[in-house]
Scaffold this motif. Structure first.
Motif, PDB file in Angstrom:
ATOM      1  N   SER A  52     117.848  -1.259  -1.085  1.00 53.43           N
ATOM      2  CA  SER A  52     116.886   0.105  -1.385  1.00 53.43           C
ATOM      3  C   SER A  52     117.137   0.245  -2.720  1.00 53.43           C
ATOM      4  N   GLU A  53     118.583   0.635  -3.019  1.00 51.22           N
ATOM      5  CA  GLU A  53     118.784   0.972  -4.274  1.00 51.22           C
ATOM      6  C   GLU A  53     118.658   0.000  -5.266  1.00 51.22           C
ATOM      7  N   GLN A  54     119.036  -1.137  -5.161  1.00 49.03           N
ATOM      8  CA  GLN A  54     119.169  -2.314  -6.288  1.00 49.03           C
ATOM      9  C   GLN A  54     117.562  -2.937  -6.139  1.00 49.03           C
ATOM     10  N   SER A  78     128.684 -11.882   3.576  1.00 46.28           N
ATOM     11  CA  SER A  78     127.622 -12.678   3.575  1.00 46.28           C
ATOM     12  C   SER A  78     126.644 -11.800   4.326  1.00 46.28           C
ATOM     13  N   CYS A  79     125.559 -11.464   4.124  1.00 47.65           N
ATOM     14  CA  CYS A  79     124.373 -10.649   5.171  1.00 47.65           C
ATOM     15  C   CYS A  79     123.170 -11.367   5.432  1.00 47.65           C
ATOM     16  N   ASP A  80     122.890 -11.787   6.560  1.00 49.69           N
ATOM     17  CA  ASP A  80     121.545 -12.398   7.112  1.00 49.69           C
ATOM     18  C   ASP A  80     120.751 -11.058   7.390  1.00 49.69           C
ATOM     19  N   ARG A  90     115.991 -14.521   8.442  1.00 53.57           N
ATOM     20  CA  ARG A  90     115.809 -15.825   7.576  1.00 53.57           C
ATOM     21  C   ARG A  90     116.511 -15.711   6.297  1.00 53.57           C
ATOM     22  N   ASN A  91     116.719 -14.452   5.586  1.00 51.83           N
ATOM     23  CA  ASN A  91     117.174 -14.328   4.396  1.00 51.83           C
ATOM     24  C   ASN A  91     118.687 -14.182   4.470  1.00 51.83           C
ATOM     25  N   GLU A 108     119.325  -9.971  -8.533  1.00 50.01           N
ATOM     26  CA  GLU A 108     118.202 -10.671  -9.053  1.00 50.01           C
ATOM     27  C   GLU A 108     117.422 -11.430  -8.106  1.00 50.01           C
ATOM     28  N   SER A 109     118.243 -12.649  -7.496  1.00 51.55           N
ATOM     29  CA  SER A 109     118.018 -13.667  -6.417  1.00 51.55           C
ATOM     30  C   SER A 109     117.578 -12.837  -5.223  1.00 51.55           C
ATOM     31  N   ALA A 110     118.413 -11.929  -4.621  1.00 46.76           N
ATOM     32  CA  ALA A 110     117.947 -11.062  -3.462  1.00 46.76           C
ATOM     33  C   ALA A 110     117.072 -10.489  -3.376  1.00 46.76           C
TER      34      ALA A 110
END
Length: 117
Positions: A52-54, A78-80, A90-91, A108-110
């Motif tokens: 939410s913050e980023q 690592s978070c799915d 899925r992410n 940026e990619s997340a």
């Protein structure tokens, strides 16, 4: 025979009466820096807050999240996670420690994943 035993004990008693040498201060271990304050491993709540913050997105965008440690010696997790109404995670994104909180390691990619859904 008794005389030999008494002589042996007398010799041992005479040898053990000295004091041990003082330890050498040069060999003493250096004072270690205080370790960083421990924080709890991230869970769904911490991931949602970082997301939410980023990503400037509401926490409700994350359906569910599961974070796992990176392994022995690794600092990050690592978070799915699932986005929106999707029930499947899925992410994935990496969380790293920033002070006393968890942040996205590569925001940026997340955050671009949310734009693709």
């Amino acid at each position: 025979m008794r005389i030999l035993l008494i002589a042996a004990f007398g010799a041992l008693a005479a040898c053990g009466s000295g004091e041990a040498p003082a330890p050498d201060r040069a060999e003493a271990p250096a004072i270690q820096e205080p370790a960083e304050r421990a924080i709890a491993p991230p869970g769904e709540t911490e991931f949602r807050a970082a997301w939410s913050e980023q990503c400037d997105a509401p926490e409700a965008d994350v359906g569910s999240a599961l974070c796992k440690a990176g392994g022995m010696g690794a600092d990050g997790f690592s978070c799915d996670f699932a986005l929106g109404d999707d029930e499947y995670r899925r992410n994935s994104a990496e969380l790293s420690r920033s002070g006393d909180r968890w942040v996205l390691a590569d925001p940026e990619s997340a955050c671009s994943m949310a734009a693709n859904t």
